[in-house]
Design a protein around this motif. Structure first.
Motif, PDB file in Angstrom:
ATOM      1  N   THR A 189       0.802  -1.220   0.000  1.00  0.00           N
ATOM      2  CA  THR A 189       0.000   0.000   0.000  1.00  0.00           C
ATOM      3  C   THR A 189       0.837   1.273   0.000  1.00  0.00           C
ATOM      4  OG1 THR A 189      -0.142  -0.143   2.410  1.00  0.00           O
ATOM      5  CG2 THR A 189      -1.942  -1.099   1.143  1.00  0.00           C
ATOM      6  N   ARG A 190       2.149   1.135   0.231  1.00  0.00           N
ATOM      7  CA  ARG A 190       2.972   2.335   0.291  1.00  0.00           C
ATOM      8  C   ARG A 190       4.406   2.001  -0.078  1.00  0.00           C
ATOM      9  NH1 ARG A 190       3.545   6.540   5.464  1.00  0.00           N
ATOM     10  NH2 ARG A 190       4.616   8.189   4.322  1.00  0.00           N
ATOM     11  N   GLU A 191       5.078   2.919  -0.782  1.00  0.00           N
ATOM     12  CA  GLU A 191       6.494   2.782  -1.088  1.00  0.00           C
ATOM     13  C   GLU A 191       7.214   4.040  -0.623  1.00  0.00           C
ATOM     14  OE1 GLU A 191       9.216   2.537  -5.087  1.00  0.00           O
ATOM     15  OE2 GLU A 191       7.571   1.082  -4.902  1.00  0.00           O
ATOM     16  N   ILE A 192       8.282   3.857   0.155  1.00  0.00           N
ATOM     17  CA  ILE A 192       8.980   4.985   0.760  1.00  0.00           C
ATOM     18  C   ILE A 192      10.480   4.891   0.494  1.00  0.00           C
ATOM     19  CG2 ILE A 192       7.255   5.145   2.601  1.00  0.00           C
ATOM     20  CD1 ILE A 192       9.430   3.926   4.486  1.00  0.00           C
ATOM     21  N   GLU A 205      12.135   8.442   4.910  1.00  0.00           N
ATOM     22  CA  GLU A 205      10.768   8.439   5.426  1.00  0.00           C
ATOM     23  C   GLU A 205      10.540   7.397   6.515  1.00  0.00           C
ATOM     24  OE1 GLU A 205       7.793   9.363   1.950  1.00  0.00           O
ATOM     25  OE2 GLU A 205       9.491   8.234   1.125  1.00  0.00           O
ATOM     26  N   VAL A 231       7.114   6.458   9.250  1.00  0.00           N
ATOM     27  CA  VAL A 231       6.400   5.199   9.105  1.00  0.00           C
ATOM     28  C   VAL A 231       6.460   4.394  10.400  1.00  0.00           C
ATOM     29  CG1 VAL A 231       6.385   2.990   7.891  1.00  0.00           C
ATOM     30  CG2 VAL A 231       6.683   5.119   6.620  1.00  0.00           C
ATOM     31  N   ARG A 281       3.861   5.812  12.819  1.00  0.00           N
ATOM     32  CA  ARG A 281       2.497   5.459  12.425  1.00  0.00           C
ATOM     33  C   ARG A 281       2.205   3.992  12.706  1.00  0.00           C
ATOM     34  NH1 ARG A 281       1.110   7.477   6.503  1.00  0.00           N
ATOM     35  NH2 ARG A 281      -0.818   6.436   7.135  1.00  0.00           N
ATOM     36  N   SER A 305      -1.278   1.934  10.371  1.00  0.00           N
ATOM     37  CA  SER A 305      -0.640   1.435   9.153  1.00  0.00           C
ATOM     38  C   SER A 305      -1.504   0.334   8.585  1.00  0.00           C
ATOM     39  CB  SER A 305       0.776   0.918   9.436  1.00  0.00           C
ATOM     40  OG  SER A 305       0.741  -0.199  10.306  1.00  0.00           O
ATOM     41  N   THR A 363       4.556  -1.888   3.657  1.00  0.00           N
ATOM     42  CA  THR A 363       5.309  -0.712   3.231  1.00  0.00           C
ATOM     43  C   THR A 363       6.622  -1.185   2.640  1.00  0.00           C
ATOM     44  OG1 THR A 363       4.317   0.740   4.891  1.00  0.00           O
ATOM     45  CG2 THR A 363       6.424   1.423   3.958  1.00  0.00           C
TER      46      THR A 363
END
Length: 332
Positions: free
Chosen positions: A300-303, A307, A311, A314, A320, A324
């Motif tokens: 759901t997320r790429e960092i 960052e 993360v 959270r 979350s 990730t």
């Protein structure tokens, strides 16, 4: 080699601290395989280590990150050559040796896995420790004669990374999966991953009896505590409960009745220290017949490395969802 960036953790006279630093390969933990990292991922264990909220590291300083995937740039082990795509999860990363949150990582050849055909480096880190844990649970359960005919598999903590990947993996193999989560707003998502039923943890009431009517053929429990105690009396004869987490506590109050009357088994899933031959078997499955069908949806997320602190915060706050992915940019 020039310097590169890494998320490094210290604990010394100046206190516990973590952040991006420059370092050279000479400062990395010893090992036979030097890897230029492409991806890592964020696990709950990483958040605990990166914030100091949990005692994860056994020595300092170390680069954080229990997962890494990338390409070999140098190796003293003949099994690995420059350019080979490899991955590593657990195996002391971010505990006793430098982990995957760096543009380079030096790995122990014993625990370095050649990227299986059927997986990209990106996909291997969407899976990471979470996917490996879910698949290891399935392997252990089936080795102990778990079958779809015993009944549905309850997956607790279903909204988390292990839970989502377990839903996808178990349902693909032919199991009916019942997802248990306290986040009812995610139920449609979980059904799209393969859950045939979703159960609100807040509305789940256990009788407290040593034995109760059979409801599940087995379970993958990410929670422990009262959840584990409540599930055991509901498991079908000779069903298995695989325990891999303790978000609900490390202790649970139960009886021997589910074990000696129904022959239920409680299987511990210790993914970090899994033997090499079992690792190879799990990753072969993950690249083929057990490969989740919704990896990009679960990521759901790429960092980037920068960052990570946000993360971590959270994740520890329960804010979350899914997996990730950490994209690591480095230059040789």
């Amino acid at each position: 080699m020039t310097t590169f960036r890494a998320f490094r953790i210290h604990n010394d006279d100046a206190g516990y601290r973590a952040g991006i630093e420059s370092m050279t390969a000479d400062a990395l933990s010893p090992g036979e395989v030097l890897v230029k990292a492409a991806y890592s991922s964020v696990n709950f264990k990483d958040a605990l280590a990166g914030t100091g909220k949990g005692k994860i590291l056994r020595q300092f300083p170390l680069n954080s990150g229990i997962d890494v995937a990338g390409h070999v740039v140098a190796s003293t082990d003949p099994a690995f050559r420059e350019g080979d795509a490899v991955l590593c999860t657990g195996s002391g990363l971010s505990e006793t040796r430098d982990g995957g949150y760096g543009e380079y990582a030096r790995l122990d050849a014993r625990w370095t896995i050649p990227l299986p055909s059927g997986l990209s480096l990106r996909e291997s880190m969407i899976l990471g420790t979470a996917g490996f844990t879910a698949a290891l649970a399935l392997l252990r359960m089936q080795d102990n004669r778990q079958t779809p005919a015993l009944g549905p598999i309850a997956v607790t903590g279903a909204s988390g990374g292990v839970g989502q990947l377990a839903i996808d993996i178990f349902s693909r193999v032919g199991y009916e999966v019942h997802a248990i989560s306290g986040k009812a707003d995610h139920f449609d998502f979980l059904r799209n991953l393969g859950a045939s039923a979703c159960i609100d943890r807040h509305q789940l009431v256990f009788s407290g009896k040593p034995m109760d009517s059979v409801r599940f053929g087995g379970a993958l429990d990410n929670v422990g505590g009262t959840m584990l105690a409540g599930l055991l009396p509901l498991i079908a004869p000779y069903g298995n409960v695989a325990i891999c987490g303790n978000a609900g506590g490390i202790a649970f109050d139960s009886t021997v009745m589910p074990f000696i009357i129904r022959g239920a088994s409680l299987l511990g899933i210790a993914s970090a220290g899994t033997a090499r031959d079992i690792r190879d078997e799990v990753w072969r499955h993950l690249a083929s017949d057990w490969k989740p069908q919704h990896l990009e949806r679960i990521a759901t997320r790429e960092i980037t490395l920068d960052e990570l602190p946000e993360v971590f915060t959270r994740m520890l706050a329960g804010d979350s969802f899914g997996r990730t992915l950490v994209r690591i940019d480095g230059t040789i």
